[in-house]
Design a protein around this motif. Sequence first.
Motif, PDB file in Angstrom:
ATOM      1  N   UNK A 188      76.410   1.568  59.192  1.00 45.47           N
ATOM      2  CA  UNK A 188      76.602   2.647  58.250  1.00 45.47           C
ATOM      3  C   UNK A 188      77.841   2.372  57.430  1.00 45.47           C
ATOM      4  N   UNK A 189      77.785   2.391  56.257  1.00 46.62           N
ATOM      5  CA  UNK A 189      79.014   2.525  55.467  1.00 46.62           C
ATOM      6  C   UNK A 189      80.278   3.587  55.639  1.00 46.62           C
ATOM      7  N   UNK A 190      81.361   3.230  55.490  1.00 43.87           N
ATOM      8  CA  UNK A 190      82.159   4.065  55.845  1.00 43.87           C
ATOM      9  C   UNK A 190      83.273   4.330  54.885  1.00 43.87           C
ATOM     10  N   UNK A 191      83.505   5.723  54.590  1.00 40.01           N
ATOM     11  CA  UNK A 191      84.389   6.071  53.411  1.00 40.01           C
ATOM     12  C   UNK A 191      85.812   5.958  53.809  1.00 40.01           C
ATOM     13  N   UNK A 192      86.529   5.243  52.903  1.00 46.41           N
ATOM     14  CA  UNK A 192      87.957   5.156  53.351  1.00 46.41           C
ATOM     15  C   UNK A 192      88.846   6.568  53.022  1.00 46.41           C
ATOM     16  N   UNK A 193      90.033   6.839  53.460  1.00 47.00           N
ATOM     17  CA  UNK A 193      90.772   7.773  53.248  1.00 47.00           C
ATOM     18  C   UNK A 193      90.906   8.148  51.750  1.00 47.00           C
ATOM     19  N   UNK A 195      87.351   7.174  47.751  1.00 49.47           N
ATOM     20  CA  UNK A 195      86.519   6.299  46.665  1.00 49.47           C
ATOM     21  C   UNK A 195      86.078   4.901  47.245  1.00 49.47           C
ATOM     22  N   UNK A 196      86.637   4.350  48.250  1.00 50.45           N
ATOM     23  CA  UNK A 196      86.232   3.045  48.657  1.00 50.45           C
ATOM     24  C   UNK A 196      85.301   3.231  49.880  1.00 50.45           C
ATOM     25  N   UNK A 197      84.293   2.717  49.951  1.00 50.22           N
ATOM     26  CA  UNK A 197      83.292   2.495  50.873  1.00 50.22           C
ATOM     27  C   UNK A 197      83.415   1.115  51.398  1.00 50.22           C
ATOM     28  N   UNK A 198      83.524   1.054  52.754  1.00 53.24           N
ATOM     29  CA  UNK A 198      83.451  -0.188  53.598  1.00 53.24           C
ATOM     30  C   UNK A 198      82.205  -0.455  53.987  1.00 53.24           C
ATOM     31  N   UNK A 199      81.710  -1.727  53.868  1.00 54.62           N
ATOM     32  CA  UNK A 199      80.081  -1.931  54.248  1.00 54.62           C
ATOM     33  C   UNK A 199      79.944  -3.344  54.598  1.00 54.62           C
ATOM     34  N   UNK A 221      82.967  -5.429  52.969  1.00 52.25           N
ATOM     35  CA  UNK A 221      83.633  -5.283  51.763  1.00 52.25           C
ATOM     36  C   UNK A 221      83.699  -3.987  51.317  1.00 52.25           C
ATOM     37  N   UNK A 222      84.780  -3.692  50.428  1.00 50.47           N
ATOM     38  CA  UNK A 222      85.239  -2.458  50.015  1.00 50.47           C
ATOM     39  C   UNK A 222      84.604  -2.372  48.732  1.00 50.47           C
ATOM     40  N   UNK A 223      83.822  -1.130  48.478  1.00 48.36           N
ATOM     41  CA  UNK A 223      83.156  -0.953  47.191  1.00 48.36           C
ATOM     42  C   UNK A 223      83.683   0.133  46.740  1.00 48.36           C
ATOM     43  N   UNK A 224      84.395   0.374  45.238  1.00 48.99           N
ATOM     44  CA  UNK A 224      84.907   1.415  44.663  1.00 48.99           C
ATOM     45  C   UNK A 224      83.706   2.259  44.199  1.00 48.99           C
ATOM     46  N   UNK A 225      83.499   3.595  44.603  1.00 49.24           N
ATOM     47  CA  UNK A 225      82.444   4.372  44.082  1.00 49.24           C
ATOM     48  C   UNK A 225      82.770   4.697  42.514  1.00 49.24           C
ATOM     49  N   UNK A 226      84.048   4.987  42.238  1.00 51.91           N
ATOM     50  CA  UNK A 226      84.531   5.426  40.811  1.00 51.91           C
ATOM     51  C   UNK A 226      84.346   4.344  39.795  1.00 51.91           C
ATOM     52  N   UNK A 227      84.980   3.055  40.222  1.00 54.42           N
ATOM     53  CA  UNK A 227      84.607   1.990  39.123  1.00 54.42           C
ATOM     54  C   UNK A 227      83.483   1.332  39.180  1.00 54.42           C
ATOM     55  N   UNK A 228      82.738   1.322  40.517  1.00 55.65           N
ATOM     56  CA  UNK A 228      81.397   0.595  40.552  1.00 55.65           C
ATOM     57  C   UNK A 228      81.983  -0.981  40.927  1.00 55.65           C
ATOM     58  N   UNK A 229      82.955  -1.242  41.416  1.00 54.36           N
ATOM     59  CA  UNK A 229      83.343  -2.541  41.682  1.00 54.36           C
ATOM     60  C   UNK A 229      83.697  -3.015  43.161  1.00 54.36           C
ATOM     61  N   UNK A 230      83.388  -4.301  43.425  1.00 55.17           N
ATOM     62  CA  UNK A 230      83.893  -4.470  44.751  1.00 55.17           C
ATOM     63  C   UNK A 230      85.376  -4.763  44.644  1.00 55.17           C
ATOM     64  N   UNK A 231      86.287  -4.219  45.502  1.00 58.58           N
ATOM     65  CA  UNK A 231      87.539  -4.495  45.351  1.00 58.58           C
ATOM     66  C   UNK A 231      88.392  -4.951  46.503  1.00 58.58           C
TER      67      UNK A 231
END
Length: 392
Positions: free
Chosen positions: A269-274, A277-281, A296-306
């Motif tokens: 399950x992906x985990x939303x960071x504090x 906007x960053x989902x850890x997958x 990986x950390x995916x930024x929901x707002x920008x749509x990029x892997x950060x």
Amino acid sequence: MTGLRDLLIEEAGDARTYDVTDRALRVVRRQRMMARLVPAAAALLVVAGLIGVGVPFGGKDDQGPMPTVAGLPGRLVPQASPPVLPEDRGVGPAALAYLGGDGDENRWVLVAADGSQYRINGLIVDGMSPDGRWLLMQRPDGSKVLRDLTGTARHEFAGRDTRSGASWSPDSRRLVVQISDGSAATNSVVTYMIDLATGERATVPLDPALSDRVCAVRDSGVLVLCPSPEASFTGLRLADGTTGRVIRDIPAADLGLRPTEAVLAELGTPVLGPDDHTLFIGTHETAAGGRNRFLVGFDIDSGRLTERYPLPDRIPAAQRSAANGGVEYGQPDERYVLGIHADGPLLLHIAPSRSDPFTAGSVSIELIARDTGALRTVTLVSRPITLIQYPG
């Protein structure tokens, strides 16, 4: 919450048949059973979110003085006879909860922010809000109880089963639970959005045809939907938390996954960071010699892997001949993604006992530092603690 949460949810499903002692013992037995799986079934460990973790970004695990992390104790030691969690008063916010003990003493124990410990009788810990104020527990009949740890407020949720565990918004204002009627014929699932400030409960009309499950909720109330194993879409969806309408699809390729080689439903399950906007997958890539795993950390707002943290394979387990003529595998040295702290991802380190490599136990909580990528121990864990729940 995470692969660890998925394991706890599976355990919660056994509550309809077994009493609390048997359920706790089944957790330990399940760990041992998974550790004995033959190599051909090793891929199933990814489904449970069991991913081995090495030193990210090539950093060195140079411990030195053990660092401290706000909200976590430097050492977690089970109390011999903790009092029962009181019903008539608050105890303060939670730091974490653990399952531990031997024989008939297996039980969930809440650790408050001030270090005090409280026994939880007959209930399974199903989650805690990020601020530690709210505790979600499950009864043997599958119904849920939401308890305010700073007071005496309670909320009840009737039902026989759940599709997923609790999802809390990072600001601890919202809770989403999905309750099933437990009927194989209807498989009816109701999604509830709870405003924790007012206690107001609303039903989210998600489209049942999507076969998706809620795996995170943002501060705004937007839901992050993860695919179920039978879903054809392998990425994530964002849905309006009021209308249930899907407002955005996030393809697997955007998450760093290859749709032909990786299915998000298999990776925990992906985990939303504090930061909201960053989902850890957890992801993997097929390469020569096997699979390479990453967090990986995916930024929901920008749509990029950060963010990207390499996750090497688990350390091989001990093995011995089994009574049926096959091979029995002991507990490998591995990590669960426990949660996301402001300082970085937290991992629960599970390792075989030095005296018995076929017996597992928690040994530490570790932090992947975002600034350096180093993996460092932040909490030493004493046996016989077997599982830990972290707020959020």
